[in-house]
Write a protein that holds these residues in place. Structure first.
Motif, PDB file in Angstrom:
ATOM      1  N   VAL A   1     -16.826-126.806 -32.220  1.00 25.31           N
ATOM      2  CA  VAL A   1     -16.438-125.952 -31.094  1.00 25.31           C
ATOM      3  C   VAL A   1     -16.004-124.593 -31.646  1.00 25.31           C
ATOM      4  O   VAL A   1     -15.058-124.507 -32.437  1.00 25.31           O
ATOM      5  N   THR A   2     -16.710-123.545 -31.244  1.00 23.08           N
ATOM      6  CA  THR A   2     -16.402-122.190 -31.716  1.00 23.08           C
ATOM      7  C   THR A   2     -15.756-121.393 -30.586  1.00 23.08           C
ATOM      8  O   THR A   2     -16.348-121.217 -29.517  1.00 23.08           O
ATOM      9  N   LYS A   3     -14.540-120.920 -30.839  1.00 20.96           N
ATOM     10  CA  LYS A   3     -13.801-120.157 -29.838  1.00 20.96           C
ATOM     11  C   LYS A   3     -14.284-118.698 -29.817  1.00 20.96           C
ATOM     12  O   LYS A   3     -14.944-118.244 -30.761  1.00 20.96           O
ATOM     13  N   PRO A   4     -13.929-117.937 -28.773  1.00 16.74           N
ATOM     14  CA  PRO A   4     -14.325-116.519 -28.717  1.00 16.74           C
ATOM     15  C   PRO A   4     -13.813-115.697 -29.901  1.00 16.74           C
ATOM     16  O   PRO A   4     -14.427-114.689 -30.270  1.00 16.74           O
ATOM     17  N   ASP A   5     -12.693-116.110 -30.512  1.00 14.79           N
ATOM     18  CA  ASP A   5     -12.171-115.375 -31.677  1.00 14.79           C
ATOM     19  C   ASP A   5     -12.794-115.869 -32.986  1.00 14.79           C
ATOM     20  O   ASP A   5     -12.351-115.507 -34.072  1.00 14.79           O
ATOM     21  N   GLN A   6     -13.834-116.739 -32.879  1.00 13.71           N
ATOM     22  CA  GLN A   6     -14.604-117.277 -34.006  1.00 13.71           C
ATOM     23  C   GLN A   6     -13.867-118.347 -34.815  1.00 13.71           C
ATOM     24  O   GLN A   6     -14.373-118.797 -35.843  1.00 13.71           O
ATOM     25  N   SER A   7     -12.691-118.749 -34.385  1.00  6.76           N
ATOM     26  CA  SER A   7     -12.064-119.909 -35.019  1.00  6.76           C
ATOM     27  C   SER A   7     -12.813-121.161 -34.553  1.00  6.76           C
ATOM     28  O   SER A   7     -13.421-121.180 -33.478  1.00  6.76           O
ATOM     29  N   VAL A   8     -12.769-122.199 -35.384  1.00  3.89           N
ATOM     30  CA  VAL A   8     -13.630-123.367 -35.154  1.00  3.89           C
ATOM     31  C   VAL A   8     -12.818-124.661 -35.154  1.00  3.89           C
ATOM     32  O   VAL A   8     -11.902-124.842 -35.965  1.00  3.89           O
ATOM     33  N   ILE A   9     -13.177-125.547 -34.237  1.00  6.29           N
ATOM     34  CA  ILE A   9     -12.657-126.918 -34.213  1.00  6.29           C
ATOM     35  C   ILE A   9     -13.817-127.839 -34.576  1.00  6.29           C
ATOM     36  O   ILE A   9     -14.888-127.766 -33.969  1.00  6.29           O
ATOM     37  N   THR A  10     -13.621-128.712 -35.573  1.00  5.24           N
ATOM     38  CA  THR A  10     -14.672-129.646 -35.984  1.00  5.24           C
ATOM     39  C   THR A  10     -14.121-131.068 -35.992  1.00  5.24           C
ATOM     40  O   THR A  10     -13.098-131.334 -36.627  1.00  5.24           O
ATOM     41  N   VAL A  11     -14.801-131.944 -35.290  1.00  3.75           N
ATOM     42  CA  VAL A  11     -14.394-133.356 -35.222  1.00  3.75           C
ATOM     43  C   VAL A  11     -15.635-134.230 -35.326  1.00  3.75           C
ATOM     44  O   VAL A  11     -16.650-133.952 -34.679  1.00  3.75           O
ATOM     45  N   THR A  12     -15.553-135.284 -36.154  1.00  9.37           N
ATOM     46  CA  THR A  12     -16.652-136.248 -36.279  1.00  9.37           C
ATOM     47  C   THR A  12     -16.208-137.587 -35.714  1.00  9.37           C
ATOM     48  O   THR A  12     -15.117-138.073 -36.020  1.00  9.37           O
ATOM     49  N   THR A  13     -17.060-138.183 -34.892  1.00  5.75           N
ATOM     50  CA  THR A  13     -16.728-139.457 -34.264  1.00  5.75           C
ATOM     51  C   THR A  13     -17.962-140.348 -34.226  1.00  5.75           C
ATOM     52  O   THR A  13     -19.095-139.873 -34.376  1.00  5.75           O
ATOM     53  N   ALA A  14     -17.748-141.641 -34.044  1.00  3.79           N
ATOM     54  CA  ALA A  14     -18.857-142.596 -33.980  1.00  3.79           C
ATOM     55  C   ALA A  14     -19.290-142.792 -32.535  1.00  3.79           C
ATOM     56  O   ALA A  14     -18.484-142.698 -31.607  1.00  3.79           O
ATOM     57  N   MET A  15     -20.573-143.051 -32.359  1.00  3.97           N
ATOM     58  CA  MET A  15     -21.082-143.337 -31.031  1.00  3.97           C
ATOM     59  C   MET A  15     -20.589-144.706 -30.587  1.00  3.97           C
ATOM     60  O   MET A  15     -20.609-145.669 -31.362  1.00  3.97           O
ATOM     61  N   GLY A  16     -20.129-144.806 -29.348  1.00  2.80           N
ATOM     62  CA  GLY A  16     -19.630-146.067 -28.828  1.00  2.80           C
ATOM     63  C   GLY A  16     -20.749-146.999 -28.402  1.00  2.80           C
ATOM     64  O   GLY A  16     -21.931-146.634 -28.398  1.00  2.80           O
ATOM     65  N   ALA A  17     -20.360-148.215 -28.015  1.00  2.79           N
ATOM     66  CA  ALA A  17     -21.345-149.210 -27.588  1.00  2.79           C
ATOM     67  C   ALA A  17     -22.088-148.775 -26.330  1.00  2.79           C
ATOM     68  O   ALA A  17     -23.193-149.249 -26.057  1.00  2.79           O
ATOM     69  N   ASN A  18     -21.473-147.869 -25.553  1.00  7.36           N
ATOM     70  CA  ASN A  18     -22.114-147.376 -24.331  1.00  7.36           C
ATOM     71  C   ASN A  18     -23.106-146.249 -24.608  1.00  7.36           C
ATOM     72  O   ASN A  18     -23.678-145.669 -23.681  1.00  7.36           O
ATOM     73  N   GLY A  19     -23.317-145.920 -25.888  1.00 12.50           N
ATOM     74  CA  GLY A  19     -24.284-144.878 -26.239  1.00 12.50           C
ATOM     75  C   GLY A  19     -23.719-143.477 -26.203  1.00 12.50           C
ATOM     76  O   GLY A  19     -24.465-142.510 -26.332  1.00 12.50           O
ATOM     77  N   LEU A  20     -22.391-143.348 -26.035  1.00 14.05           N
ATOM     78  CA  LEU A  20     -21.764-142.032 -25.931  1.00 14.05           C
ATOM     79  C   LEU A  20     -20.803-141.787 -27.090  1.00 14.05           C
ATOM     80  O   LEU A  20     -20.128-142.706 -27.554  1.00 14.05           O
TER      81      LEU A  20
END
Length: 245
Positions: free
Chosen positions: A188-207
Motif C-alpha cells: 500500500v503506497t500512500k500519497p506521501d510515498q510511504s509504504v505499508i507492506t504485509v504478507t499473508t496466506a490465502m485462506g480456505a475460502n480462497g481469499l
C-alpha cells in the motif's frame, strides 16, 4: 512362534542321584494360518492439485502398505512412476520390503520440461509384489502447470474518512480453482510515498485479507494498492486504489 522345539524329561532317584533316566521328543508348532495375499495400498502426498510453473521439480511422498495377512512372509514391492511424455519421475528407492500389515514411504521427484504447455497432468505411482505381479496397487494425483496466477484485489470502500477501518481482499485462482497454498503480499503506497507492506496466506475460502486502521494524521489523496501472489514459483499481481478524504 511356529517352528520345531525339543522337550526333555528326566527322572532321578532322590536317594541316589546317580541313578537317572531321561527322554526327549521334538514338537512341531504351527499356527495353521495360511498365507492370503492381497493388493497393496498406495498413497501419494500431497494429494491435492499442485499448481506450478513448467520446468518445476515437485517432490511427492509415496506410502505403500502390505495388506497380506500374518500368515505370509515379508514381500518386496517394486515401484513404478507414471508421468507424461517428456517428464521425469525418480524414486528415492526402487522397491520397499514390507512385512504383512507394515507400511513404508519413499520420495517420488517429478520434473516437467520447461517447454510443457499449461494444463492439468496426471502423476501416478504403482507398487507391484515382486514375487507375484498379480498383486498390485496404485495411486495418482493431478499437477497443474500454469504460466501465471489470476489475481483480483479490491477494497471494501472506494473512499474513506479517517479514523476508519480499511479492508483489502485478494482472490487468487488458477483458472477457476483457488490457488491452494498461495501467499499474498499487499503493498500500500500512500500519497506521501510511504509504504505499508504485509504478507499473508490465502485462506480456505480462497481469499487473502488485510485489515488496517486509517488514522486522522494519514495523508489525504489517492492510495495505491498492489497485491502480489506466489505459489510454487508461480506468481501474479493486481492493483487497485482508494481515496482518503
Amino acid at each position: 512362534t511356529d517352528g520345531f522345539y525339543t522337550v526333555s524329561v528326566t527322572a532321578t532317584n532322590s536317594a541316589q542321584t546317580s541313578y537317572a533316566v531321561s527322554a526327549s521328543m521334538t514338537v512341531s508348532v504351527s499356527s495353521g494360518l495360511s498365507c492370503v495375499q492381497a493388493n497393496p495400498t498406495v498413497a501419494l502426498s500431497p494429494s491435492g492439485t499442485q499448481s506450478v510453473s513448467p520446468g518445476t521439480t515437485v517432490p511427492y511422498t509415496v506410502t505403500v502398505t502390505n495388506k497380506d495377512n500374518s500368515g505370509c512372509a515379508a514381500s518386496i514391492f517394486s515401484l513404478k512412476a507414471t508421468v507424461p511424455a517428456g517428464w521425469t519421475g525418480a524414486f528415492g528407492v526402487s522397491s520397499l520390503t514390507l512385512s504383512p500389515g507394515a507400511a513404508s514411504s519413499t520420495t517420488l521427484t517429478v520434473t516437467s520440461p520447461a517447454s510443457a504447455a499449461s494444463g492439468s497432468y496426471t502423476i501416478g505411482a504403482t507398487a507391484t509384489n515382486s514375487a507375484n505381479a498379480s498383486f498390485v496397487g496404485s495411486a495418482s494425483v493431478t499437477e497443474s502447470l500454469v504460466a501465471s496466477l489470476t489475481l483480483q484485489v479490491g477494497s471494501d470502500q472506494a473512499s474513506y474518512s479517517p479514523p476508519a477501518g480499511a479492508n483489502l481482499t485478494a482472490t487468487v485462482t488458477v483458472g477457476s480453482t483457488p490457488a491452494a497454498g498461495a501467499t499474498v503480499t499487499f503493498i500500500v503506497t500512500k500519497p506521501d510515498q510511504s509504504v505499508i507492506t504485509v504478507t499473508t496466506a490465502m485462506g480456505a475460502n480462497g481469499l487473502a485479507v488485510f485489515n488496517f486502521r486509517l488514522k486522522p494524521k494519514d495523508p489525504s489523496g489517492l492510495w495505491q494498492v498492489q497485491a502480489v501472489a506466489t505459489v510454487n514459483g508461480v506468481s501474479g499481481s493486481s492493483t487497485t486504489s482508494f481515496m482518503v478524504q
